[in-house]
Design a protein around this motif. Structure first.
Motif, short mmCIF file in Angstrom:
data_model
loop_
_atom_site.label_atom_id
_atom_site.label_comp_id
_atom_site.label_asym_id
_atom_site.label_seq_id
_atom_site.Cartn_x
_atom_site.Cartn_y
_atom_site.Cartn_z
N LEU A 91 13.35 -86.78 20.14
CA LEU A 91 14.73 -86.89 19.69
C LEU A 91 14.77 -86.99 18.16
O LEU A 91 14.01 -87.74 17.56
CB LEU A 91 15.40 -88.11 20.31
N ILE A 92 15.68 -86.22 17.56
CA ILE A 92 15.84 -86.23 16.11
C ILE A 92 16.78 -87.37 15.72
O ILE A 92 17.85 -87.54 16.31
CB ILE A 92 16.43 -84.89 15.62
N ASN A 93 16.38 -88.14 14.73
CA ASN A 93 17.24 -89.23 14.25
C ASN A 93 18.34 -88.62 13.38
O ASN A 93 18.12 -88.24 12.23
CB ASN A 93 16.42 -90.24 13.44
N THR A 94 19.56 -88.55 13.92
CA THR A 94 20.69 -87.98 13.17
C THR A 94 21.44 -89.04 12.37
O THR A 94 22.39 -88.70 11.65
CB THR A 94 21.67 -87.30 14.13
N THR A 109 5.02 -74.86 9.99
CA THR A 109 5.28 -76.29 9.94
C THR A 109 5.18 -76.72 8.49
O THR A 109 4.17 -76.47 7.83
CB THR A 109 4.26 -77.09 10.78
N GLY A 110 6.25 -77.32 7.99
CA GLY A 110 6.25 -77.73 6.59
C GLY A 110 7.57 -78.32 6.18
O GLY A 110 8.43 -78.61 7.02
N ALA A 111 7.74 -78.51 4.88
CA ALA A 111 8.97 -79.09 4.36
C ALA A 111 10.16 -78.24 4.76
O ALA A 111 10.18 -77.03 4.56
CB ALA A 111 8.88 -79.20 2.84
N PRO A 123 10.39 -87.54 4.70
CA PRO A 123 10.88 -87.15 6.03
C PRO A 123 9.87 -86.45 6.92
O PRO A 123 10.09 -86.33 8.13
CB PRO A 123 12.04 -86.20 5.70
N GLY A 124 8.79 -85.99 6.38
CA GLY A 124 7.85 -85.24 7.20
C GLY A 124 8.23 -83.78 7.29
O GLY A 124 9.08 -83.29 6.54
N ASN A 125 7.63 -83.08 8.24
CA ASN A 125 7.78 -81.63 8.33
C ASN A 125 8.74 -81.21 9.45
O ASN A 125 8.85 -81.88 10.47
CB ASN A 125 6.43 -80.97 8.59
N GLY A 126 9.38 -80.08 9.22
CA GLY A 126 10.10 -79.39 10.27
C GLY A 126 9.20 -78.30 10.85
O GLY A 126 8.14 -78.00 10.30
N THR A 127 9.65 -77.71 11.95
CA THR A 127 8.84 -76.69 12.63
C THR A 127 9.70 -75.51 13.03
O THR A 127 10.80 -75.69 13.56
CB THR A 127 8.16 -77.27 13.89
N SER A 128 9.19 -74.30 12.77
CA SER A 128 9.86 -73.07 13.19
C SER A 128 9.06 -72.44 14.32
O SER A 128 7.85 -72.25 14.21
CB SER A 128 9.96 -72.10 12.00
N TYR A 129 9.77 -72.12 15.43
CA TYR A 129 9.14 -71.56 16.62
C TYR A 129 9.60 -70.11 16.84
O TYR A 129 10.71 -69.74 16.49
CB TYR A 129 9.51 -72.35 17.87
N PRO A 157 12.66 -82.34 10.75
CA PRO A 157 11.80 -83.51 10.84
C PRO A 157 12.41 -84.57 11.75
O PRO A 157 13.64 -84.69 11.84
CB PRO A 157 11.72 -84.00 9.39
N LEU A 158 11.58 -85.34 12.41
CA LEU A 158 12.09 -86.35 13.35
C LEU A 158 12.87 -87.44 12.62
O LEU A 158 13.81 -88.01 13.19
CB LEU A 158 10.93 -86.97 14.13
#
Length: 456
Positions: free
Chosen positions: A249-252, A304-306, A285-291, A277-278
Protein backbone atom coordinates in the motif's frame (compact mmCIF):
# COMPACT_ATOMS: atom_id res chain seq x y z
CA UNK A 1 -3.79 4.28 -25.75
CA UNK A 2 -7.38 5.37 -25.87
CA UNK A 3 -8.80 5.29 -22.42
CA UNK A 4 -10.20 7.95 -20.21
CA UNK A 5 -11.89 7.94 -16.83
CA UNK A 6 -14.32 10.26 -15.13
CA UNK A 7 -14.46 10.87 -11.42
CA UNK A 8 -16.85 13.34 -9.82
CA UNK A 9 -15.28 13.86 -6.40
CA UNK A 10 -17.68 16.24 -4.64
CA UNK A 11 -17.80 18.38 -7.74
CA UNK A 12 -15.77 18.26 -10.88
CA UNK A 13 -12.05 17.62 -10.73
CA UNK A 14 -9.42 20.26 -11.22
CA UNK A 15 -6.96 19.86 -14.04
CA UNK A 16 -7.84 16.88 -16.25
CA UNK A 17 -5.05 14.84 -17.79
CA UNK A 18 -5.22 13.13 -21.07
CA UNK A 19 -5.76 9.46 -21.22
CA UNK A 20 -6.66 7.28 -24.00
CA UNK A 21 -10.09 5.95 -25.17
CA UNK A 22 -13.67 6.97 -25.02
CA UNK A 23 -14.40 7.60 -21.36
CA UNK A 24 -15.14 10.14 -18.69
CA UNK A 25 -12.15 11.67 -16.75
CA UNK A 26 -8.52 11.37 -16.75
CA UNK A 27 -6.52 10.38 -19.04
CA UNK A 28 -4.03 7.60 -18.32
CA UNK A 29 -2.21 8.86 -15.21
CA UNK A 30 -2.69 9.70 -11.54
CA UNK A 31 -4.39 12.94 -10.44
CA UNK A 32 -2.50 16.17 -9.89
CA UNK A 33 -1.68 17.59 -6.49
CA UNK A 34 -4.54 20.07 -6.83
CA UNK A 35 -6.90 17.30 -7.87
CA UNK A 36 -5.85 15.10 -4.97
CA UNK A 37 -6.48 17.93 -2.53
CA UNK A 38 -9.96 18.41 -3.98
CA UNK A 39 -10.82 14.73 -4.14
CA UNK A 40 -9.63 13.96 -0.63
CA UNK A 41 -11.87 16.66 0.80
CA UNK A 42 -14.81 15.27 -1.10
CA UNK A 43 -14.53 11.54 -0.56
CA UNK A 44 -15.07 8.99 2.19
CA UNK A 45 -13.52 6.31 4.40
CA UNK A 46 -10.88 4.19 2.70
CA UNK A 47 -10.91 0.41 2.74
CA UNK A 48 -7.61 -1.13 3.86
CA UNK A 49 -8.37 -4.84 3.49
CA UNK A 50 -6.56 -6.68 0.66
CA UNK A 51 -8.62 -7.12 -2.47
CA UNK A 52 -10.14 -10.38 -3.59
CA UNK A 53 -10.74 -11.47 -7.14
CA UNK A 54 -13.92 -10.25 -8.81
CA UNK A 55 -16.86 -12.58 -8.66
CA UNK A 56 -19.20 -13.22 -11.54
CA UNK A 57 -22.63 -11.63 -11.27
CA UNK A 58 -25.47 -13.97 -10.49
CA UNK A 59 -28.12 -12.37 -12.74
CA UNK A 60 -27.64 -12.22 -16.50
CA UNK A 61 -23.94 -11.67 -17.02
CA UNK A 62 -23.74 -9.70 -20.25
CA UNK A 63 -22.27 -11.07 -23.44
CA UNK A 64 -19.97 -8.59 -25.17
CA UNK A 65 -20.42 -8.51 -28.92
CA UNK A 66 -17.31 -8.85 -31.11
CA UNK A 67 -15.62 -5.55 -31.88
CA UNK A 68 -16.56 -4.46 -35.39
CA UNK A 69 -14.00 -3.34 -37.96
CA UNK A 70 -12.72 0.16 -37.12
CA UNK A 71 -14.41 3.02 -38.92
CA UNK A 72 -12.87 6.45 -39.35
CA UNK A 73 -15.56 8.61 -37.78
CA UNK A 74 -15.67 12.42 -37.92
CA UNK A 75 -13.92 14.15 -35.03
CA UNK A 76 -16.70 14.89 -32.53
CA UNK A 77 -16.19 16.95 -29.37
CA UNK A 78 -18.64 17.25 -26.48
CA UNK A 79 -18.12 19.90 -23.80
CA UNK A 80 -19.90 21.64 -20.92
CA UNK A 81 -20.12 25.41 -20.45
CA UNK A 82 -19.91 27.34 -17.18
CA UNK A 83 -23.66 26.99 -16.65
CA UNK A 84 -23.41 23.19 -16.97
CA UNK A 85 -25.07 22.84 -20.36
CA UNK A 86 -23.90 20.37 -23.01
CA UNK A 87 -22.56 21.28 -26.45
CA UNK A 88 -21.29 19.27 -29.41
CA UNK A 89 -18.86 20.32 -32.14
CA UNK A 90 -17.98 18.32 -35.26
CA UNK A 91 -14.72 18.92 -37.12
CA UNK A 92 -15.32 21.09 -40.17
CA UNK A 93 -18.42 22.85 -38.84
CA UNK A 94 -18.46 26.54 -38.08
CA UNK A 95 -19.76 26.53 -34.53
CA UNK A 96 -20.76 24.16 -31.71
CA UNK A 97 -24.40 23.20 -31.16
CA UNK A 98 -26.03 23.53 -27.74
CA UNK A 99 -27.82 20.30 -26.76
CA UNK A 100 -29.22 21.06 -23.28
CA UNK A 101 -30.52 24.04 -21.29
CA UNK A 102 -31.08 22.33 -17.95
CA UNK A 103 -27.90 23.40 -16.17
CA UNK A 104 -27.24 19.95 -14.70
CA UNK A 105 -24.60 18.29 -16.94
CA UNK A 106 -21.44 17.44 -15.01
CA UNK A 107 -19.40 15.70 -17.71
CA UNK A 108 -19.72 13.68 -20.91
CA UNK A 109 -18.08 11.07 -23.13
CA UNK A 110 -18.51 10.66 -26.89
CA UNK A 111 -19.05 7.24 -28.49
CA UNK A 112 -16.30 6.02 -30.85
CA UNK A 113 -18.46 6.75 -33.92
CA UNK A 114 -19.40 10.20 -32.60
CA UNK A 115 -23.16 9.65 -32.80
CA UNK A 116 -23.88 9.26 -29.06
CA UNK A 117 -22.94 11.19 -25.94
CA UNK A 118 -23.13 9.67 -22.46
CA UNK A 119 -23.76 12.59 -20.10
CA UNK A 120 -23.43 12.52 -16.33
CA UNK A 121 -26.20 14.73 -14.93
CA UNK A 122 -27.04 15.94 -11.45
CA UNK A 123 -28.48 19.17 -10.13
CA UNK A 124 -26.71 18.56 -6.81
CA UNK A 125 -23.85 16.36 -5.66
CA UNK A 126 -25.90 13.42 -4.39
CA UNK A 127 -28.46 12.59 -7.09
CA UNK A 128 -26.95 11.46 -10.39
CA UNK A 129 -28.02 9.77 -13.57
CA UNK A 130 -26.28 8.76 -16.78
CA UNK A 131 -28.19 9.95 -19.84
CA UNK A 132 -27.68 9.06 -23.47
CA UNK A 133 -27.99 12.07 -25.77
CA UNK A 134 -27.72 11.72 -29.53
CA UNK A 135 -25.11 14.12 -30.88
CA UNK A 136 -27.67 15.51 -33.33
CA UNK A 137 -29.91 16.38 -30.37
CA UNK A 138 -32.75 14.18 -31.56
CA UNK A 139 -33.34 12.17 -28.36
CA UNK A 140 -32.37 11.66 -24.73
CA UNK A 141 -32.62 8.40 -22.75
CA UNK A 142 -31.69 7.66 -19.13
CA UNK A 143 -29.31 4.68 -19.01
CA UNK A 144 -28.59 4.56 -15.26
CA UNK A 145 -30.38 6.25 -12.37
CA UNK A 146 -27.71 6.03 -9.67
CA UNK A 147 -30.26 6.80 -6.95
CA UNK A 148 -31.94 3.45 -7.68
CA UNK A 149 -28.81 1.28 -7.45
CA UNK A 150 -28.09 -0.70 -4.25
CA UNK A 151 -25.71 0.94 -1.77
CA UNK A 152 -24.83 0.61 1.94
CA UNK A 153 -27.56 1.80 4.28
CA UNK A 154 -25.27 4.30 6.04
CA UNK A 155 -24.09 5.93 2.80
CA UNK A 156 -25.42 9.14 1.28
CA UNK A 157 -25.27 8.38 -2.45
CA UNK A 158 -23.68 6.58 -5.37
CA UNK A 159 -21.64 8.84 -7.63
CA UNK A 160 -20.32 7.94 -11.13
CA UNK A 161 -16.63 7.11 -10.92
CA UNK A 162 -15.62 5.81 -14.37
CA UNK A 163 -17.67 5.77 -17.58
CA UNK A 164 -15.86 4.27 -20.59
CA UNK A 165 -17.05 3.44 -24.10
CA UNK A 166 -15.86 0.04 -25.28
CA UNK A 167 -13.86 0.64 -28.48
CA UNK A 168 -15.82 0.22 -31.70
CA UNK A 169 -19.14 -0.39 -29.94
CA UNK A 170 -22.15 1.30 -28.35
CA UNK A 171 -21.42 -0.49 -25.05
CA UNK A 172 -20.39 1.33 -21.88
CA UNK A 173 -18.54 0.11 -18.79
CA UNK A 174 -19.49 1.99 -15.63
CA UNK A 175 -18.63 1.87 -11.95
CA UNK A 176 -19.46 4.15 -9.02
CA UNK A 177 -18.03 5.37 -5.76
CA UNK A 178 -19.97 5.33 -2.50
CA UNK A 179 -20.50 8.73 -0.89
CA UNK A 180 -20.35 8.81 2.89
CA UNK A 181 -20.25 11.78 5.20
CA UNK A 182 -16.58 12.48 5.82
CA UNK A 183 -13.35 11.86 3.92
CA UNK A 184 -12.07 8.70 2.26
CA UNK A 185 -12.67 6.73 -0.91
CA UNK A 186 -14.73 3.58 -1.40
CA UNK A 187 -15.72 2.08 -4.73
CA UNK A 188 -18.91 0.03 -5.12
CA UNK A 189 -18.36 -3.57 -6.22
CA UNK A 190 -20.40 -3.82 -9.47
CA UNK A 191 -18.87 -3.15 -12.86
CA UNK A 192 -21.88 -2.47 -15.06
CA UNK A 193 -22.15 -3.19 -18.77
CA UNK A 194 -24.68 -0.97 -20.52
CA UNK A 195 -25.86 -1.31 -24.13
CA UNK A 196 -26.58 2.25 -25.24
CA UNK A 197 -28.76 1.12 -28.16
CA UNK A 198 -31.18 -0.89 -26.02
CA UNK A 199 -30.49 0.61 -22.54
CA UNK A 200 -30.01 -3.00 -21.31
CA UNK A 201 -27.95 -3.05 -18.11
CA UNK A 202 -26.16 -5.95 -16.43
CA UNK A 203 -23.29 -6.58 -14.02
CA UNK A 204 -20.16 -7.77 -15.80
CA UNK A 205 -18.37 -8.61 -12.54
CA UNK A 206 -18.13 -7.62 -8.88
CA UNK A 207 -14.81 -6.31 -7.59
CA UNK A 208 -13.94 -5.91 -3.92
CA UNK A 209 -11.81 -3.23 -2.31
CA UNK A 210 -10.87 0.11 -3.82
CA UNK A 211 -10.33 -0.33 -7.55
CA UNK A 212 -10.37 1.19 -11.00
CA UNK A 213 -10.48 -0.35 -14.47
CA UNK A 214 -8.98 0.31 -17.88
CA UNK A 215 -9.60 -1.10 -21.36
CA UNK A 216 -7.07 -1.95 -24.04
CA UNK A 217 -7.35 0.07 -27.29
CA UNK A 218 -8.86 -2.89 -29.15
CA UNK A 219 -11.37 -3.48 -26.36
CA UNK A 220 -10.30 -7.08 -25.72
CA UNK A 221 -8.52 -6.75 -22.35
CA UNK A 222 -9.50 -5.27 -19.01
CA UNK A 223 -7.06 -4.14 -16.33
CA UNK A 224 -8.37 -4.01 -12.75
CA UNK A 225 -6.09 -1.95 -10.49
CA UNK A 226 -6.25 -2.31 -6.71
CA UNK A 227 -4.45 -0.59 -3.88
CA UNK A 228 -1.99 -3.51 -3.74
CA UNK A 229 -1.63 -4.57 -7.37
CA UNK A 230 -3.15 -5.28 -10.77
CA UNK A 231 -5.22 -8.14 -12.23
CA UNK A 232 -5.72 -8.77 -15.96
CA UNK A 233 -9.01 -9.95 -17.52
CA UNK A 234 -10.63 -10.26 -20.87
CA UNK A 235 -13.24 -7.56 -21.48
CA UNK A 236 -15.87 -10.28 -21.10
CA UNK A 237 -14.79 -10.71 -17.47
CA UNK A 238 -12.64 -13.87 -17.69
CA UNK A 239 -9.48 -13.85 -15.58
CA UNK A 240 -6.23 -13.99 -17.57
CA UNK A 241 -3.89 -13.64 -14.62
CA UNK A 242 -4.22 -12.32 -11.07
CA UNK A 243 -1.57 -10.11 -9.49
CA UNK A 244 0.37 -9.42 -12.67
CA UNK A 245 1.77 -6.55 -10.58
CA UNK A 246 1.89 -6.69 -6.78
CA UNK A 247 2.99 -3.89 -4.46
CA UNK A 248 2.51 -2.71 -0.90
CA UNK A 249 0.00 0.00 0.00
CA UNK A 250 1.26 3.46 -0.94
CA UNK A 251 1.23 6.04 1.85
CA UNK A 252 -0.87 8.85 0.34
CA UNK A 253 -0.90 10.85 3.59
CA UNK A 254 -4.65 11.09 3.13
CA UNK A 255 -7.94 9.18 3.34
CA UNK A 256 -7.83 7.45 -0.04
CA UNK A 257 -5.87 4.53 -1.44
CA UNK A 258 -3.63 4.90 -4.47
CA UNK A 259 -4.48 2.71 -7.48
CA UNK A 260 -2.37 2.54 -10.65
CA UNK A 261 -3.42 3.67 -14.13
CA UNK A 262 -2.36 1.41 -16.99
CA UNK A 263 -1.04 2.88 -20.25
CA UNK A 264 -1.65 0.49 -23.15
CA UNK A 265 0.53 0.13 -26.23
CA UNK A 266 -1.39 1.29 -29.29
CA UNK A 267 -1.59 -2.26 -30.70
CA UNK A 268 -2.91 -3.64 -27.36
CA UNK A 269 0.00 -6.08 -27.05
CA UNK A 270 1.20 -4.73 -23.67
CA UNK A 271 0.64 -2.10 -21.02
CA UNK A 272 2.93 -0.13 -18.73
CA UNK A 273 2.29 1.13 -15.22
CA UNK A 274 4.39 3.13 -12.77
CA UNK A 275 4.18 2.60 -9.00
CA UNK A 276 5.40 5.44 -6.76
CA UNK A 277 7.69 5.02 -3.74
CA UNK A 278 5.92 3.44 -0.77
CA UNK A 279 6.68 6.52 1.37
CA UNK A 280 6.58 9.34 -1.19
CA UNK A 281 6.53 12.10 1.47
CA UNK A 282 9.52 10.85 3.43
CA UNK A 283 12.71 12.90 3.48
CA UNK A 284 14.26 10.08 1.49
CA UNK A 285 11.27 8.62 -0.36
CA UNK A 286 13.02 5.71 -2.00
CA UNK A 287 12.43 4.46 -5.53
CA UNK A 288 9.43 4.11 -7.78
CA UNK A 289 9.06 1.25 -10.25
CA UNK A 290 7.94 1.11 -13.88
CA UNK A 291 6.48 -2.19 -15.14
CA UNK A 292 5.75 -3.60 -18.58
CA UNK A 293 3.05 -6.31 -18.80
CA UNK A 294 2.18 -8.28 -21.94
CA UNK A 295 -1.42 -8.95 -22.98
CA UNK A 296 -0.83 -12.53 -21.78
CA UNK A 297 -0.07 -11.27 -18.28
CA UNK A 298 3.73 -11.62 -18.26
CA UNK A 299 5.24 -8.76 -16.26
CA UNK A 300 8.77 -7.39 -16.08
CA UNK A 301 10.34 -4.48 -14.18
CA UNK A 302 11.67 -1.95 -16.67
CA UNK A 303 13.06 0.67 -14.32
CA UNK A 304 13.52 1.24 -10.60
CA UNK A 305 14.74 4.61 -9.44
CA UNK A 306 13.89 8.13 -8.37
CA UNK A 307 10.31 8.89 -9.40
CA UNK A 308 8.14 11.46 -7.62
CA UNK A 309 4.51 10.89 -6.64
CA UNK A 310 3.65 14.58 -6.99
CA UNK A 311 2.96 17.09 -8.44
CA UNK A 312 1.16 15.36 -11.30
CA UNK A 313 0.96 11.64 -10.79
CA UNK A 314 3.79 9.16 -11.31
CA UNK A 315 4.53 8.80 -15.03
CA UNK A 316 3.02 8.98 -18.51
CA UNK A 317 4.02 6.80 -21.47
CA UNK A 318 4.10 7.29 -25.21
CA UNK A 319 1.84 5.22 -27.48
CA UNK A 320 4.46 2.67 -28.52
CA UNK A 321 5.71 2.24 -24.93
CA UNK A 322 9.25 3.17 -25.91
CA UNK A 323 9.51 6.30 -23.72
CA UNK A 324 7.96 7.67 -20.57
CA UNK A 325 7.95 10.89 -18.57
CA UNK A 326 8.42 11.28 -14.83
CA UNK A 327 9.56 13.90 -12.33
CA UNK A 328 12.18 13.99 -9.60
CA UNK A 329 11.90 16.59 -6.85
CA UNK A 330 14.82 19.00 -6.61
CA UNK A 331 16.58 20.09 -3.44
CA UNK A 332 15.78 21.91 -1.27
CA UNK A 333 12.34 20.28 -1.00
CA UNK A 334 10.72 23.47 0.32
CA UNK A 335 11.32 25.16 -3.05
CA UNK A 336 8.59 22.93 -4.53
CA UNK A 337 10.50 22.36 -7.78
CA UNK A 338 10.81 19.25 -9.92
CA UNK A 339 12.87 18.08 -12.89
CA UNK A 340 10.83 16.66 -15.77
CA UNK A 341 12.54 13.63 -17.34
CA UNK A 342 11.94 11.86 -20.65
CA UNK A 343 13.62 8.47 -20.84
CA UNK A 344 13.53 5.15 -22.63
CA UNK A 345 11.34 2.55 -20.97
CA UNK A 346 14.37 0.96 -19.27
CA UNK A 347 15.50 4.33 -17.91
CA UNK A 348 18.18 4.83 -20.56
CA UNK A 349 18.69 7.95 -22.69
CA UNK A 350 17.36 10.05 -19.80
CA UNK A 351 16.90 13.73 -20.72
CA UNK A 352 15.73 16.52 -18.40
CA UNK A 353 13.45 18.66 -20.57
CA UNK A 354 12.49 21.29 -17.96
CA UNK A 355 12.58 22.26 -14.30
CA UNK A 356 9.56 23.67 -12.50
CA UNK A 357 6.10 22.62 -11.30
CA UNK A 358 4.24 20.46 -13.81
CA UNK A 359 0.46 20.29 -13.52
CA UNK A 360 0.21 18.26 -16.75
CA UNK A 361 2.76 15.60 -17.62
CA UNK A 362 3.72 15.11 -21.30
CA UNK A 363 0.84 13.97 -23.51
CA UNK A 364 2.12 12.43 -26.73
CA UNK A 365 0.78 12.82 -30.25
CA UNK A 366 -0.20 9.50 -31.89
CA UNK A 367 3.11 9.21 -33.78
CA UNK A 368 5.10 9.93 -30.57
CA UNK A 369 7.08 12.70 -32.29
CA UNK A 370 5.67 15.52 -30.15
CA UNK A 371 4.23 15.97 -26.69
CA UNK A 372 2.60 18.80 -24.75
CA UNK A 373 3.03 19.56 -21.04
CA UNK A 374 2.50 22.50 -18.69
CA UNK A 375 4.87 24.33 -16.36
CA UNK A 376 3.65 26.70 -13.66
CA UNK A 377 4.40 30.33 -14.52
CA UNK A 378 3.09 32.65 -11.83
CA UNK A 379 -0.52 31.50 -11.37
CA UNK A 380 -0.79 30.11 -14.90
CA UNK A 381 -0.01 26.67 -16.27
CA UNK A 382 1.91 27.58 -19.41
CA UNK A 383 1.85 24.98 -22.20
CA UNK A 384 4.98 23.78 -23.99
CA UNK A 385 5.45 21.65 -27.09
CA UNK A 386 8.19 19.06 -26.82
CA UNK A 387 9.87 16.92 -29.47
CA UNK A 388 11.09 13.34 -29.27
CA UNK A 389 14.68 14.61 -28.92
CA UNK A 390 13.77 16.41 -25.69
CA UNK A 391 13.72 19.96 -27.07
CA UNK A 392 10.80 22.22 -26.14
CA UNK A 393 9.17 25.46 -27.33
CA UNK A 394 6.59 27.60 -25.57
CA UNK A 395 2.99 27.58 -26.85
CA UNK A 396 2.30 31.25 -26.20
CA UNK A 397 -1.36 31.00 -27.21
CA UNK A 398 -1.98 28.45 -24.43
CA UNK A 399 -0.95 30.51 -21.38
CA UNK A 400 -2.92 28.41 -18.89
CA UNK A 401 -3.72 24.97 -20.29
CA UNK A 402 -6.47 23.06 -18.48
CA UNK A 403 -6.82 19.92 -20.61
CA UNK A 404 -5.62 18.65 -23.97
CA UNK A 405 -6.36 15.79 -26.38
CA UNK A 406 -4.52 15.01 -29.61
CA UNK A 407 -6.69 14.41 -32.70
CA UNK A 408 -3.89 13.26 -35.00
CA UNK A 409 -0.14 13.77 -35.38
CA UNK A 410 -0.39 17.55 -35.69
CA UNK A 411 -3.79 18.69 -34.31
CA UNK A 412 -5.22 18.85 -30.83
CA UNK A 413 -8.22 20.11 -28.84
CA UNK A 414 -7.36 22.16 -25.77
CA UNK A 415 -9.22 23.93 -22.97
CA UNK A 416 -7.40 27.09 -21.93
CA UNK A 417 -7.68 30.19 -19.74
CA UNK A 418 -6.36 33.40 -21.31
CA UNK A 419 -6.64 35.65 -18.27
CA UNK A 420 -10.25 36.72 -18.78
CA UNK A 421 -12.02 33.89 -20.64
CA UNK A 422 -12.12 30.14 -20.81
CA UNK A 423 -11.68 28.90 -24.37
CA UNK A 424 -11.90 25.63 -26.25
CA UNK A 425 -9.53 25.67 -29.21
CA UNK A 426 -8.48 23.56 -32.18
CA UNK A 427 -4.70 23.76 -32.38
CA UNK A 428 -2.27 22.77 -35.12
CA UNK A 429 1.50 22.50 -34.70
CA UNK A 430 3.08 25.51 -36.38
CA UNK A 431 -0.26 27.14 -37.26
CA UNK A 432 -1.69 28.46 -34.01
CA UNK A 433 -5.17 27.95 -32.62
CA UNK A 434 -8.73 28.39 -33.82
CA UNK A 435 -11.25 29.21 -31.07
CA UNK A 436 -14.22 26.80 -31.06
CA UNK A 437 -15.91 28.27 -27.99
CA UNK A 438 -15.23 31.05 -25.49
CA UNK A 439 -16.94 32.30 -22.33
CA UNK A 440 -16.01 34.96 -19.77
CA UNK A 441 -14.58 33.50 -16.60
CA UNK A 442 -17.21 35.40 -14.63
CA UNK A 443 -20.00 33.36 -16.26
CA UNK A 444 -18.87 30.05 -14.79
CA UNK A 445 -21.04 28.63 -12.03
CA UNK A 446 -18.11 26.75 -10.58
CA UNK A 447 -16.49 23.38 -11.15
CA UNK A 448 -14.00 22.46 -13.82
CA UNK A 449 -13.96 25.00 -16.68
CA UNK A 450 -15.02 23.56 -20.06
CA UNK A 451 -14.68 19.82 -19.39
CA UNK A 452 -14.62 18.13 -22.80
CA UNK A 453 -14.29 14.78 -24.53
CA UNK A 454 -13.43 13.75 -28.09
CA UNK A 455 -13.87 10.46 -29.94
CA UNK A 456 -10.13 10.02 -30.44
Amino acid sequence: MKKRSFKILSGLLGLALVTLACSISIPGQAPSEETLATSVAATFTAMSAPHSLPTEATPEVATVAPTPEPVVAPVTVSFIDGERNLYVWVDGTAAPVKLTNTGDVQDSVVSPDGTLIAAVRGADYLNYRLDLIRSDGSSTTTLIDFTSLPRPADSEALIPYQVIWMPGTHNLLVNARIQYMGPGLQIAEPLYLVNADTAAQSVLMNVSGNWRFGLSPDGSKLVISHADGVDLYTSAGSLIRANVISHDLINTASEYQWTGVASWKSDSSAFALAVPPLEPFATTPGNGTSYLVTAAGDAAVQYTGAMSFFPSGVATYNHQLTKYAFTVQLEPVLDNQWALHIANLDGGADVVVANGYFSTYPVWAPDDQHFIFTNLSGSNHQAYLGSSDGSTVILADLPSLLNIRWLDNSRYIAANYDGSSYTLVLGTIGSGNTVIYSEPASSSTGGFPIPFDVNR
